[in-house]
Design a protein around this motif. Sequence first.
Motif, PDB file in Angstrom:
ATOM      1  N   CYS A   1       0.767  -1.306  -0.081  1.00 46.34           N
ATOM      2  CA  CYS A   1       0.165   0.096   0.247  1.00 46.34           C
ATOM      3  C   CYS A   1       0.831   1.281  -0.041  1.00 46.34           C
ATOM      4  O   CYS A   1       0.390   2.376  -0.052  1.00 46.34           O
ATOM      5  N   GLN A   2       2.176   1.153  -0.063  1.00 49.32           N
ATOM      6  CA  GLN A   2       2.877   2.163   0.269  1.00 49.32           C
ATOM      7  C   GLN A   2       3.676   2.915  -1.237  1.00 49.32           C
ATOM      8  O   GLN A   2       3.950   3.761  -1.176  1.00 49.32           O
ATOM      9  N   LEU A   3       3.019   2.023  -2.388  1.00 45.62           N
ATOM     10  CA  LEU A   3       3.698   2.407  -3.522  1.00 45.62           C
ATOM     11  C   LEU A   3       2.830   3.692  -4.166  1.00 45.62           C
ATOM     12  O   LEU A   3       1.641   3.926  -3.780  1.00 45.62           O
ATOM     13  N   SER A   4       3.652   4.722  -4.996  1.00 42.54           N
ATOM     14  CA  SER A   4       2.990   5.647  -5.632  1.00 42.54           C
ATOM     15  C   SER A   4       2.277   5.239  -6.888  1.00 42.54           C
ATOM     16  O   SER A   4       2.343   3.987  -7.403  1.00 42.54           O
ATOM     17  N   ALA A   5       1.532   6.037  -7.523  1.00 42.17           N
ATOM     18  CA  ALA A   5       0.749   5.719  -8.773  1.00 42.17           C
ATOM     19  C   ALA A   5       1.552   5.493  -9.858  1.00 42.17           C
ATOM     20  O   ALA A   5       1.457   4.577 -10.590  1.00 42.17           O
ATOM     21  N   GLU A   6       2.814   6.093  -9.899  1.00 41.28           N
ATOM     22  CA  GLU A   6       3.961   5.795 -10.944  1.00 41.28           C
ATOM     23  C   GLU A   6       4.392   4.451 -10.700  1.00 41.28           C
ATOM     24  O   GLU A   6       4.572   3.759 -11.743  1.00 41.28           O
ATOM     25  N   SER A   7       4.863   3.835  -9.514  1.00 40.84           N
ATOM     26  CA  SER A   7       5.249   2.613  -9.287  1.00 40.84           C
ATOM     27  C   SER A   7       4.160   1.638  -9.586  1.00 40.84           C
ATOM     28  O   SER A   7       4.320   0.632 -10.012  1.00 40.84           O
ATOM     29  N   ILE A   8       3.045   1.898  -9.069  1.00 40.81           N
ATOM     30  CA  ILE A   8       2.002   0.886  -9.580  1.00 40.81           C
ATOM     31  C   ILE A   8       1.685   0.746 -11.124  1.00 40.81           C
ATOM     32  O   ILE A   8       1.444  -0.355 -11.556  1.00 40.81           O
ATOM     33  N   ALA A   9       1.765   1.667 -11.675  1.00 42.13           N
ATOM     34  CA  ALA A   9       1.772   1.744 -13.038  1.00 42.13           C
ATOM     35  C   ALA A   9       2.616   1.028 -13.759  1.00 42.13           C
ATOM     36  O   ALA A   9       2.498   0.417 -14.614  1.00 42.13           O
ATOM     37  N   LYS A  10       3.970   1.195 -13.395  1.00 41.05           N
ATOM     38  CA  LYS A  10       5.123   0.408 -13.963  1.00 41.05           C
ATOM     39  C   LYS A  10       5.032  -1.179 -13.721  1.00 41.05           C
ATOM     40  O   LYS A  10       5.339  -1.853 -14.261  1.00 41.05           O
ATOM     41  N   ASP A  11       4.547  -1.356 -12.254  1.00 47.59           N
ATOM     42  CA  ASP A  11       4.284  -2.679 -11.820  1.00 47.59           C
ATOM     43  C   ASP A  11       3.367  -3.426 -12.677  1.00 47.59           C
ATOM     44  O   ASP A  11       3.462  -4.373 -13.060  1.00 47.59           O
ATOM     45  N   LEU A  12       2.153  -2.940 -12.863  1.00 46.72           N
ATOM     46  CA  LEU A  12       1.353  -3.506 -13.688  1.00 46.72           C
ATOM     47  C   LEU A  12       1.701  -3.720 -15.163  1.00 46.72           C
ATOM     48  O   LEU A  12       1.309  -4.677 -15.866  1.00 46.72           O
ATOM     49  N   GLN A  13       2.349  -2.661 -15.721  1.00 47.56           N
ATOM     50  CA  GLN A  13       3.015  -2.839 -16.907  1.00 47.56           C
ATOM     51  C   GLN A  13       3.925  -4.119 -17.256  1.00 47.56           C
ATOM     52  O   GLN A  13       3.964  -4.680 -17.951  1.00 47.56           O
ATOM     53  N   THR A  14       4.765  -4.166 -16.274  1.00 43.26           N
ATOM     54  CA  THR A  14       5.694  -5.219 -16.411  1.00 43.26           C
ATOM     55  C   THR A  14       5.183  -6.569 -16.028  1.00 43.26           C
ATOM     56  O   THR A  14       5.496  -7.647 -16.455  1.00 43.26           O
ATOM     57  N   SER A  15       4.132  -6.747 -14.817  1.00 47.07           N
ATOM     58  CA  SER A  15       3.658  -7.864 -14.698  1.00 47.07           C
ATOM     59  C   SER A  15       2.670  -8.432 -15.529  1.00 47.07           C
ATOM     60  O   SER A  15       2.578  -9.724 -15.666  1.00 47.07           O
ATOM     61  N   CYS A  16       1.738  -7.841 -16.034  1.00 45.74           N
ATOM     62  CA  CYS A  16       0.445  -8.199 -16.640  1.00 45.74           C
ATOM     63  C   CYS A  16       0.463  -7.220 -18.160  1.00 45.74           C
ATOM     64  O   CYS A  16      -0.425  -7.790 -18.768  1.00 45.74           O
ATOM     65  N   GLY A  17       1.325  -6.693 -18.404  1.00 37.31           N
ATOM     66  CA  GLY A  17       1.387  -6.110 -19.811  1.00 37.31           C
ATOM     67  C   GLY A  17       0.255  -5.056 -20.004  1.00 37.31           C
ATOM     68  O   GLY A  17      -0.187  -4.538 -21.233  1.00 37.31           O
ATOM     69  N   LEU A  18      -0.346  -4.333 -18.985  1.00 36.12           N
ATOM     70  CA  LEU A  18      -1.466  -3.436 -19.126  1.00 36.12           C
ATOM     71  C   LEU A  18      -0.471  -2.121 -19.388  1.00 36.12           C
ATOM     72  O   LEU A  18       0.541  -1.645 -18.851  1.00 36.12           O
ATOM     73  N   GLN A  19      -1.036  -1.389 -20.471  1.00 37.78           N
ATOM     74  CA  GLN A  19      -0.525  -0.142 -20.868  1.00 37.78           C
ATOM     75  C   GLN A  19      -1.407   0.922 -20.093  1.00 37.78           C
ATOM     76  O   GLN A  19      -2.607   0.994 -20.359  1.00 37.78           O
TER      77      GLN A  19
END
Length: 69
Positions: free
Chosen positions: A17-35
């Motif tokens: 829960c301590q991640l920023s929105a930018e970190s979450i976007a990068k994590d989703l992009q690498t883990s499941c390929g969501l742009q």
Amino acid sequence: MKEQGQRMLKHTVRRSCQLSAESIAKDLQTSCGLQIITTTVSRELHGMGFHGRAAASKPYITKCNAKCW
């Protein structure tokens, strides 16, 4: 955003829960390929009921004897 993307977003936030929105976007992009961009992440999280973190305790402010204003 589709329902599967929302589930992944919710899972990512609950996991760390301590991640920023930018970190979450990068994590989703690498883990499941969501742009996804950070604005969309913030908007979706707000719609799901997740709001920004608040301070756990507020600092105690004392009045000074000198005229501060």
